[in-house]
Scaffold this motif. Structure first.
Motif, PDB file in Angstrom:
ATOM      1  N   MET A   1       3.904  -5.201  -6.360  1.00  0.00           N
ATOM      2  CA  MET A   1       4.861  -4.764  -5.605  1.00  0.00           C
ATOM      3  C   MET A   1       5.456  -3.457  -6.363  1.00  0.00           C
ATOM      4  O   MET A   1       5.722  -3.187  -7.465  1.00  0.00           O
ATOM      5  N   ASP A   2       5.338  -2.236  -5.693  1.00  0.00           N
ATOM      6  CA  ASP A   2       5.848  -0.977  -6.102  1.00  0.00           C
ATOM      7  C   ASP A   2       6.129   0.058  -5.013  1.00  0.00           C
ATOM      8  O   ASP A   2       6.013   1.198  -5.235  1.00  0.00           O
ATOM      9  N   ALA A   3       6.447  -0.310  -3.876  1.00  0.00           N
ATOM     10  CA  ALA A   3       7.243   0.568  -2.751  1.00  0.00           C
ATOM     11  C   ALA A   3       8.722   0.729  -3.006  1.00  0.00           C
ATOM     12  O   ALA A   3       8.995   1.090  -4.035  1.00  0.00           O
ATOM     13  N   GLN A   4       9.365   0.668  -1.913  1.00  0.00           N
ATOM     14  CA  GLN A   4      10.960   0.698  -1.828  1.00  0.00           C
ATOM     15  C   GLN A   4      11.610  -0.175  -2.437  1.00  0.00           C
ATOM     16  O   GLN A   4      11.705  -1.354  -2.116  1.00  0.00           O
ATOM     17  N   LYS A   5      12.380   0.280  -3.600  1.00  0.00           N
ATOM     18  CA  LYS A   5      12.878  -0.688  -4.388  1.00  0.00           C
ATOM     19  C   LYS A   5      14.113  -1.569  -3.905  1.00  0.00           C
ATOM     20  O   LYS A   5      14.161  -2.484  -4.018  1.00  0.00           O
ATOM     21  N   THR A   6      14.497  -0.763  -2.687  1.00  0.00           N
ATOM     22  CA  THR A   6      15.846  -1.812  -1.761  1.00  0.00           C
ATOM     23  C   THR A   6      15.244  -2.660  -1.131  1.00  0.00           C
ATOM     24  O   THR A   6      15.940  -3.572  -0.510  1.00  0.00           O
TER      25      THR A   6
ATOM     26  N   ALA B   1       5.709  -6.885 -10.179  1.00  0.00           N
ATOM     27  CA  ALA B   1       6.822  -6.092  -9.538  1.00  0.00           C
ATOM     28  C   ALA B   1       6.981  -4.918 -10.641  1.00  0.00           C
ATOM     29  O   ALA B   1       7.061  -5.071 -11.607  1.00  0.00           O
ATOM     30  N   ASP B   2       6.829  -3.716 -10.145  1.00  0.00           N
ATOM     31  CA  ASP B   2       7.034  -2.456 -11.100  1.00  0.00           C
ATOM     32  C   ASP B   2       8.535  -1.839 -10.764  1.00  0.00           C
ATOM     33  O   ASP B   2       9.291  -2.426  -9.973  1.00  0.00           O
ATOM     34  N   ASN B   3       9.005  -1.416 -11.841  1.00  0.00           N
ATOM     35  CA  ASN B   3      10.332  -0.690 -11.855  1.00  0.00           C
ATOM     36  C   ASN B   3      11.468  -1.563 -11.927  1.00  0.00           C
ATOM     37  O   ASN B   3      12.417  -1.188 -11.031  1.00  0.00           O
ATOM     38  N   VAL B   4      11.379  -2.810 -12.345  1.00  0.00           N
ATOM     39  CA  VAL B   4      12.420  -3.632 -12.260  1.00  0.00           C
ATOM     40  C   VAL B   4      13.526  -3.311 -13.530  1.00  0.00           C
ATOM     41  O   VAL B   4      14.555  -3.976 -13.476  1.00  0.00           O
TER      42      VAL B   4
ATOM     43  N   PRO C   1       5.112  12.464  -9.377  1.00  0.00           N
ATOM     44  CA  PRO C   1       4.389  11.848 -10.583  1.00  0.00           C
ATOM     45  C   PRO C   1       4.828  10.297 -10.715  1.00  0.00           C
ATOM     46  O   PRO C   1       5.631  10.180 -11.655  1.00  0.00           O
ATOM     47  N   ILE C   2       4.859   9.590  -9.917  1.00  0.00           N
ATOM     48  CA  ILE C   2       5.515   8.382  -9.841  1.00  0.00           C
ATOM     49  C   ILE C   2       4.288   7.197  -9.705  1.00  0.00           C
ATOM     50  O   ILE C   2       4.923   6.121  -9.859  1.00  0.00           O
ATOM     51  N   ALA C   3       3.312   7.484  -9.961  1.00  0.00           N
ATOM     52  CA  ALA C   3       2.155   6.487 -10.280  1.00  0.00           C
ATOM     53  C   ALA C   3       2.577   5.673 -11.498  1.00  0.00           C
ATOM     54  O   ALA C   3       3.123   6.199 -12.443  1.00  0.00           O
TER      55      ALA C   3
HETATM   56 MG    MG Z   1       6.364   2.045  -9.865  1.00  0.00          MG
END
Ligand code: MG
Ligand code: SAH
Length: 221
Positions: free
Chosen positions: A142-147, A168-171, A41-43
């Motif tokens: 942008m929301d794929a591999q954080k690295t 960019a998500d998850n910053v 559940p990471i959407a």
């Molecule tokens: Mg995300």
């Protein structure tokens, strides 16, 4: 402790999704299909989905690019904000996710506007850049591999037009780490990405505490 307590934070997130994130059937169906397929559940949350639609509309988006499709939940919300005749290309490394997203976006009625490209964005972005040409994209999510954020950014930057927008998500974090954790490779990579973009004189940048943190960067003309 400064700022909201954990309890108040949870209430705030629930409030945001209840009041500002009311989903229609198509959006709920994508979330349900992702869960049935056993995807994590990471959407983005429903309220962030509405925000994506709003921002896509504000930018006057004819061409959008997404990196990291999963089941197509965020893609649906970008598709909904496109100008008439506009389109989204969304890039997904996992071919099972890509196939599910195609079915979901078809069922949601936006398949005519969305193309799902399977393959790692590190491989597909150079091909897309050839196809679309420089300064041809209005909005990137942008929301794929954080690295890999910095590497996506280097590939995507020439494609964005002046006035174009990167989100960019998850910053600030994911379900696994937060920005105050130490020694997590994803945290370190995202921190470097945030600082590099914030210091770029060619960009107007904001870091926002929206769910797990989003960065917005507008390309200066
Ligand atoms: Mg995300
Ligand atoms: N944006 C989606 C969630 C994306 S989850 C939403 O909010 O609905 C992250 C996705 O990125 C996963 O499906 C994962 O398979 C994909 N991914 C990971 N590395 C990638 C890469 N290098 N290129 C493209 N997609 C990648």
């Amino acid at each position: 402790m400064n700022g909201p307590s954990a309890e108040r934070w949870r209430y705030t997130e629930t409030y945001l999704s209840e009041v500002f994130g009311v989903e229609d059937e198509a959006a709920t169906a994508i979330r349900a299909a992702a869960e049935s397929a056993g995807l994590p559940p990471i959407a983005i949350s429903s309220d962030v989905g509405r925000f994506l639609t709003l921002v896509t509309r504000l930018v006057g988006t004819r061409r959008a690019l997404e990196i990291g499709t999963l089941a197509g939940y965020s893609a649906l919300h970008i598709a909904r904000g496109l100008e008439t005749g506009g389109s989204l290309i969304t890039l997904e490394a996992d071919s099972k996710h890509a196939a599910l997203a195609r079915r979901n976006l078809e069922a949601a009625g936006v398949a005519d506007r969305v193309r799902v490209e399977a393959g790692s964005a590190l491989d597909t972005l150079p091909v897309i850049a050839e196809e679309l040409g420089a300064a041809s994209v209005d909005l990137v999510f942008m929301d794929a591999q954080k690295t890999e954020y910095m590497r996506y950014w280097r590939l995507v930057r020439p494609m964005l037009r002046a006035g174009g927008l990167l989100i960019a998500d998850n910053v600030l974090g994911t379900g696994r780490w937060w920005i105050d954790d130490v020694e997590d490779p994803e945290r370190i990579a995202v921190d470097e990405f945030n600082r590099a973009l914030a210091a770029d004189p060619g960009l107007e940048v904001a870091g926002l505490l929206v769910r797990q943190g989003i960065l917005m960067a507008s390309v200066l003309g």
